[in-house]
Scaffold this motif. Structure first.
Motif, PDB file in Angstrom:
ATOM      1  N   GLY A  78      -2.393  -2.941   0.835  1.00  0.00           N
ATOM      2  CA  GLY A  78      -1.480  -3.038  -0.292  1.00  0.00           C
ATOM      3  C   GLY A  78       0.069  -3.228   0.380  1.00  0.00           C
ATOM      4  O   GLY A  78       1.097  -3.457  -0.288  1.00  0.00           O
ATOM      5  N   ARG A  79      -0.089  -2.944   1.774  1.00  0.00           N
ATOM      6  CA  ARG A  79       1.347  -3.437   2.205  1.00  0.00           C
ATOM      7  C   ARG A  79       1.665  -4.755   2.362  1.00  0.00           C
ATOM      8  O   ARG A  79       0.810  -5.791   2.429  1.00  0.00           O
ATOM      9  CB  ARG A  79       1.369  -2.381   3.731  1.00  0.00           C
ATOM     10  N   ALA A  80       2.910  -4.896   2.680  1.00  0.00           N
ATOM     11  CA  ALA A  80       3.541  -6.398   2.771  1.00  0.00           C
ATOM     12  C   ALA A  80       4.414  -6.172   3.958  1.00  0.00           C
ATOM     13  O   ALA A  80       5.115  -5.304   3.935  1.00  0.00           O
ATOM     14  CB  ALA A  80       4.130  -6.917   1.533  1.00  0.00           C
ATOM     15  N   VAL A  81       4.196  -7.155   4.897  1.00  0.00           N
ATOM     16  CA  VAL A  81       5.397  -7.065   5.936  1.00  0.00           C
ATOM     17  C   VAL A  81       5.969  -8.319   6.157  1.00  0.00           C
ATOM     18  O   VAL A  81       5.370  -9.572   6.035  1.00  0.00           O
ATOM     19  CB  VAL A  81       4.456  -6.973   7.398  1.00  0.00           C
ATOM     20  N   LEU A 114      13.383  -2.302   1.728  1.00  0.00           N
ATOM     21  CA  LEU A 114      13.435  -2.485   3.089  1.00  0.00           C
ATOM     22  C   LEU A 114      12.106  -1.854   3.712  1.00  0.00           C
ATOM     23  O   LEU A 114      11.559  -2.320   4.659  1.00  0.00           O
ATOM     24  CB  LEU A 114      14.751  -1.689   3.660  1.00  0.00           C
ATOM     25  N   ALA A 115      11.750  -0.892   2.881  1.00  0.00           N
ATOM     26  CA  ALA A 115      10.322  -0.296   3.262  1.00  0.00           C
ATOM     27  C   ALA A 115       9.339  -1.233   3.156  1.00  0.00           C
ATOM     28  O   ALA A 115       8.262  -1.326   4.337  1.00  0.00           O
ATOM     29  CB  ALA A 115      10.094   1.040   2.385  1.00  0.00           C
ATOM     30  N   GLU A 116       9.141  -1.945   2.281  1.00  0.00           N
ATOM     31  CA  GLU A 116       8.210  -3.145   2.198  1.00  0.00           C
ATOM     32  C   GLU A 116       8.263  -3.982   3.148  1.00  0.00           C
ATOM     33  O   GLU A 116       7.273  -4.491   3.795  1.00  0.00           O
ATOM     34  CB  GLU A 116       8.240  -3.798   0.743  1.00  0.00           C
ATOM     35  N   LEU A 117       9.308  -4.423   3.461  1.00  0.00           N
ATOM     36  CA  LEU A 117       9.699  -5.749   4.469  1.00  0.00           C
ATOM     37  C   LEU A 117       9.362  -5.023   5.934  1.00  0.00           C
ATOM     38  O   LEU A 117       8.818  -5.839   6.694  1.00  0.00           O
ATOM     39  CB  LEU A 117      10.922  -6.103   4.444  1.00  0.00           C
ATOM     40  N   LEU A 118       9.505  -4.047   6.162  1.00  0.00           N
ATOM     41  CA  LEU A 118       9.160  -3.346   7.358  1.00  0.00           C
ATOM     42  C   LEU A 118       7.834  -2.948   7.513  1.00  0.00           C
ATOM     43  O   LEU A 118       7.023  -2.535   8.450  1.00  0.00           O
ATOM     44  CB  LEU A 118       9.927  -2.348   7.908  1.00  0.00           C
ATOM     45  N   GLY A 119       7.025  -2.823   6.353  1.00  0.00           N
ATOM     46  CA  GLY A 119       5.541  -2.268   6.225  1.00  0.00           C
ATOM     47  C   GLY A 119       5.203  -0.968   6.588  1.00  0.00           C
ATOM     48  O   GLY A 119       4.523  -0.467   7.058  1.00  0.00           O
ATOM     49  N   VAL A 120       6.338  -0.066   6.021  1.00  0.00           N
ATOM     50  CA  VAL A 120       6.304   1.228   6.159  1.00  0.00           C
ATOM     51  C   VAL A 120       6.338   2.258   4.687  1.00  0.00           C
ATOM     52  O   VAL A 120       6.930   1.457   3.980  1.00  0.00           O
ATOM     53  CB  VAL A 120       7.324   1.885   7.240  1.00  0.00           C
ATOM     54  N   GLN A 121       6.058   3.320   4.774  1.00  0.00           N
ATOM     55  CA  GLN A 121       6.189   3.930   3.592  1.00  0.00           C
ATOM     56  C   GLN A 121       7.631   4.175   3.441  1.00  0.00           C
ATOM     57  O   GLN A 121       8.529   4.396   4.115  1.00  0.00           O
ATOM     58  CB  GLN A 121       5.475   5.357   3.657  1.00  0.00           C
ATOM     59  N   ARG A 122       8.180   4.532   2.133  1.00  0.00           N
ATOM     60  CA  ARG A 122       9.521   4.629   1.828  1.00  0.00           C
ATOM     61  C   ARG A 122       9.935   5.910   2.344  1.00  0.00           C
ATOM     62  O   ARG A 122      11.231   5.795   2.817  1.00  0.00           O
ATOM     63  CB  ARG A 122       9.499   4.754   0.129  1.00  0.00           C
ATOM     64  N   SER A 123       9.009   7.085   2.412  1.00  0.00           N
ATOM     65  CA  SER A 123       9.605   8.104   2.895  1.00  0.00           C
ATOM     66  C   SER A 123       9.923   8.207   4.442  1.00  0.00           C
ATOM     67  O   SER A 123      10.939   8.841   4.774  1.00  0.00           O
ATOM     68  CB  SER A 123       8.570   9.294   2.583  1.00  0.00           C
ATOM     69  N   TYR A 124       9.153   7.312   5.029  1.00  0.00           N
ATOM     70  CA  TYR A 124       9.321   7.147   6.537  1.00  0.00           C
ATOM     71  C   TYR A 124      10.546   6.162   6.733  1.00  0.00           C
ATOM     72  O   TYR A 124      11.465   6.566   7.638  1.00  0.00           O
ATOM     73  CB  TYR A 124       8.281   6.182   7.019  1.00  0.00           C
ATOM     74  N   LEU A 125      10.910   5.447   5.942  1.00  0.00           N
ATOM     75  CA  LEU A 125      11.879   4.510   6.034  1.00  0.00           C
ATOM     76  C   LEU A 125      13.161   5.337   5.571  1.00  0.00           C
ATOM     77  O   LEU A 125      14.252   5.246   6.297  1.00  0.00           O
ATOM     78  CB  LEU A 125      11.965   3.287   5.022  1.00  0.00           C
TER      79      LEU A 125
END
Length: 263
Positions: free
Chosen positions: A69-72, A178-189
């Motif tokens: 489900g992630r997108a990079v 930004l979280a989606e583009l970097l492929g990380v969870q929003r909380s991590y971003l």
């Protein structure tokens, strides 16, 4: 033909770098369209029937979707370039999706028409080939960056790349995007952005991020942003102003002038 076509062409550095005679070949076939954030220029697996030239502050990203489900993001394209079958003859399945990240206007041309023009106009073909080389460099550097560098450095690289394309210190990007583009969870971003803010590099506001010091951001990021920037300078003659914004590409050489392409 669009009545304001000459002004529109100046909104895309790739189109404005063409000689007037080459621009004249494209003008009758260009169509102006408006896009909002999140709109798709094309989806993975779809035939790419049009090439899109973002104008002004419009920015899109080439994004790879993963099974979890992630997108990079693999490349960011703004007024310096084009998105679509710029190398192929068009009408081929897209490998990635192209998502508009900063809304705005786009000039579009059918891929088959551009291919025909490229065959008859060496100037158009040369410029598109050089741009394609730079776009590939972006993708390759993004792969290396995603595999090797910290999320803080990757985030700083993406923010700098966005500033290159839209100018100014205020970047209209949300945490979610930004979280989606970097492929990380929003909380991590969110934790990553907080770290950059504590370092005095950025200021976080609702729906936007403000770069407080471009030189400090360049120090904080990895070498990937600078590597891509130097390649654009070498291959396309890219010119950046003092604030880091990409403001022009080298005009085409006169007919008969030989030109070597940087590798």
């Amino acid at each position: 033909m669009l009545p304001e076509i000459d002004a529109l062409l100046r909104g895309n550095l790739l189109l404005s770098a063409l000689r007037p005679s080459d621009q004249a070949l494209l003008k009758p076939h260009l169509e102006l369209q408006e896009f909002q954030r999140g709109d798709l220029l094309f989806e993975a697996g779809e035939d790419v029937c049009c090439i899109s030239f973002p104008l002004g502050q419009c920015v899109a990203a080439l994004v790879i979707g993963l099974q979890d489900g992630r997108a990079v993001e693999t490349a960011t394209v703004g007024h310096e370039g084009a998105i679509g079958g710029v190398v192929s003859q068009g009408s081929l399945p897209a490998f990635s999706r192209a998502v508009v990240q900063v809304p705005g206007s786009v000039l579009r041309i059918e891929a088959t028409v551009l291919q025909q023009i490229k065959q008859s106009a060496p100037g158009v073909r040369n410029l598109i080939t050089r741009y394609s080389d730079c776009l590939l460099a972006q993708v390759l550097q993004s792969v290396a960056c995603n595999a090797s560098h910290t999320i803080e450095a990757r985030c700083a690289r993406w923010l700098l790349s966005l500033q290159d394309r839209i100018g100014g210190d205020v970047l209209p990007v949300t945490h979610e995007v930004l979280a989606e583009l970097l492929g990380v969870q929003r909380s991590y971003l969110t934790r990553t952005l907080r770290t950059l803010q504590e370092q005095g590099l950025i200021q976080i506001r609702r729906g936007r991020i403000i770069i407080k010091s471009r030189p400090a951001m360049e120090e904080a990021t990895c070498e990937c942003h600078g590597a891509v920037k130097r390649h654009f300078e070498a291959v396309l003659g890219a010119v950046y102003n003092a604030s880091g914004t990409l403001v022009s590409l080298r005009s085409m050489p006169a007919e008969g002038t030989q030109m070597c392409q940087a590798g």
